[in-house]
Scaffold this motif. Structure first.
Motif, PDB file in Angstrom:
ATOM      1  N   GLY A  90       0.807  -1.215   0.000  1.00  0.00           N
ATOM      2  CA  GLY A  90       0.000   0.000   0.000  1.00  0.00           C
ATOM      3  C   GLY A  90       0.839   1.263   0.000  1.00  0.00           C
ATOM      4  O   GLY A  90       2.013   1.267  -0.366  1.00  0.00           O
ATOM      5  N   GLU A  91       0.227   2.330   0.453  1.00  0.00           N
ATOM      6  CA  GLU A  91       0.857   3.650   0.476  1.00  0.00           C
ATOM      7  C   GLU A  91       1.784   3.799   1.677  1.00  0.00           C
ATOM      8  O   GLU A  91       1.508   3.264   2.748  1.00  0.00           O
ATOM      9  N   ARG A  92       2.877   4.548   1.492  1.00  0.00           N
ATOM     10  CA  ARG A  92       3.810   4.833   2.585  1.00  0.00           C
ATOM     11  C   ARG A  92       3.790   6.326   2.893  1.00  0.00           C
ATOM     12  O   ARG A  92       3.900   7.142   1.981  1.00  0.00           O
ATOM     13  N   GLY A 112     -12.006  -0.328   7.111  1.00  0.00           N
ATOM     14  CA  GLY A 112     -11.575  -1.123   5.970  1.00  0.00           C
ATOM     15  C   GLY A 112     -10.133  -0.897   5.557  1.00  0.00           C
ATOM     16  O   GLY A 112      -9.718  -1.350   4.503  1.00  0.00           O
ATOM     17  N   CYS A 113      -9.360  -0.199   6.377  1.00  0.00           N
ATOM     18  CA  CYS A 113      -7.952   0.055   6.072  1.00  0.00           C
ATOM     19  C   CYS A 113      -7.060  -0.646   7.087  1.00  0.00           C
ATOM     20  O   CYS A 113      -7.436  -0.809   8.243  1.00  0.00           O
ATOM     21  N   ASP A 114      -5.880  -1.044   6.626  1.00  0.00           N
ATOM     22  CA  ASP A 114      -4.854  -1.604   7.502  1.00  0.00           C
ATOM     23  C   ASP A 114      -3.731  -0.589   7.623  1.00  0.00           C
ATOM     24  O   ASP A 114      -3.347   0.048   6.636  1.00  0.00           O
ATOM     25  N   TYR A 115      -3.191  -0.468   8.823  1.00  0.00           N
ATOM     26  CA  TYR A 115      -2.103   0.469   9.094  1.00  0.00           C
ATOM     27  C   TYR A 115      -0.967  -0.287   9.775  1.00  0.00           C
ATOM     28  O   TYR A 115      -1.213  -1.067  10.697  1.00  0.00           O
ATOM     29  N   ARG A 153      -8.256  -2.033   2.212  1.00  0.00           N
ATOM     30  CA  ARG A 153      -8.750  -3.376   1.861  1.00  0.00           C
ATOM     31  C   ARG A 153     -10.029  -3.316   1.041  1.00  0.00           C
ATOM     32  O   ARG A 153     -10.541  -4.334   0.606  1.00  0.00           O
ATOM     33  N   ARG A 154     -10.576  -2.137   0.851  1.00  0.00           N
ATOM     34  CA  ARG A 154     -11.817  -1.920   0.107  1.00  0.00           C
ATOM     35  C   ARG A 154     -12.978  -2.717   0.714  1.00  0.00           C
ATOM     36  O   ARG A 154     -13.777  -3.320   0.007  1.00  0.00           O
TER      37      ARG A 154
END
Length: 131
Positions: free
Chosen positions: A27-29, A87-90, A42-43
């Motif tokens: 993903g994004e950094r 719905g996002c992972d960090y 994760r949509r």
């Protein structure tokens, strides 16, 4: 007996297995002086956000690494959880500067990195000429 909760708390899940951490690397950094934040959408807005913490051995001995991890966990608990998108992972990758930074600054930095809008457009790899 459950006590009434006056403040709504965002329930944040945990990333625990290696495949979960590796997936977030795609993903994004979001880089900063205190830590690197990796974010993967994760949509799946019906599920809650999940967070994982990591500190490499390069950052210090076990005592220092655990202290960094505890400080980051507490910052997420107090401020970061409210900014996380469902719905996002960090994944928070701690840097040595986390040890000496004032906690208020650490928590504010984490909240601003989490709430920052995602980048749009092409990645750097795709836009690099001659590659």
């Amino acid at each position: 007996m459950a006590r009434p909760d006056t403040k709504t708390e965002t329930v944040v899940g945990r990333l625990k297995t290696r495949p979960q951490f590796l997936a977030v690397q795609k993903g994004e950094r979001r880089k900063g002086p205190l830590f690197l934040l990796e974010v993967l959408d994760r949509r799946d807005p019906s599920s809650g956000p999940r967070v994982g913490f990591t500190v490499t051995k390069r950052q210090g001995n076990a005592v220092e690494r655990n202290r960094m991890r505890r400080r980051l966990k507490e910052a997420v608990r107090l401020k970061g959880a409210f900014a996380m998108q469902p719905g996002c992972d960090y994944v928070v990758v701690g840097r040595r500067e986390v040890l000496d930074a004032p906690f208020a600054m650490l928590a504010d930095e984490l909240e601003s990195r989490i709430s920052k809008s995602p980048r749009t457009g092409r990645s750097r790899k795709a836009s690099a000429p001659g590659r």
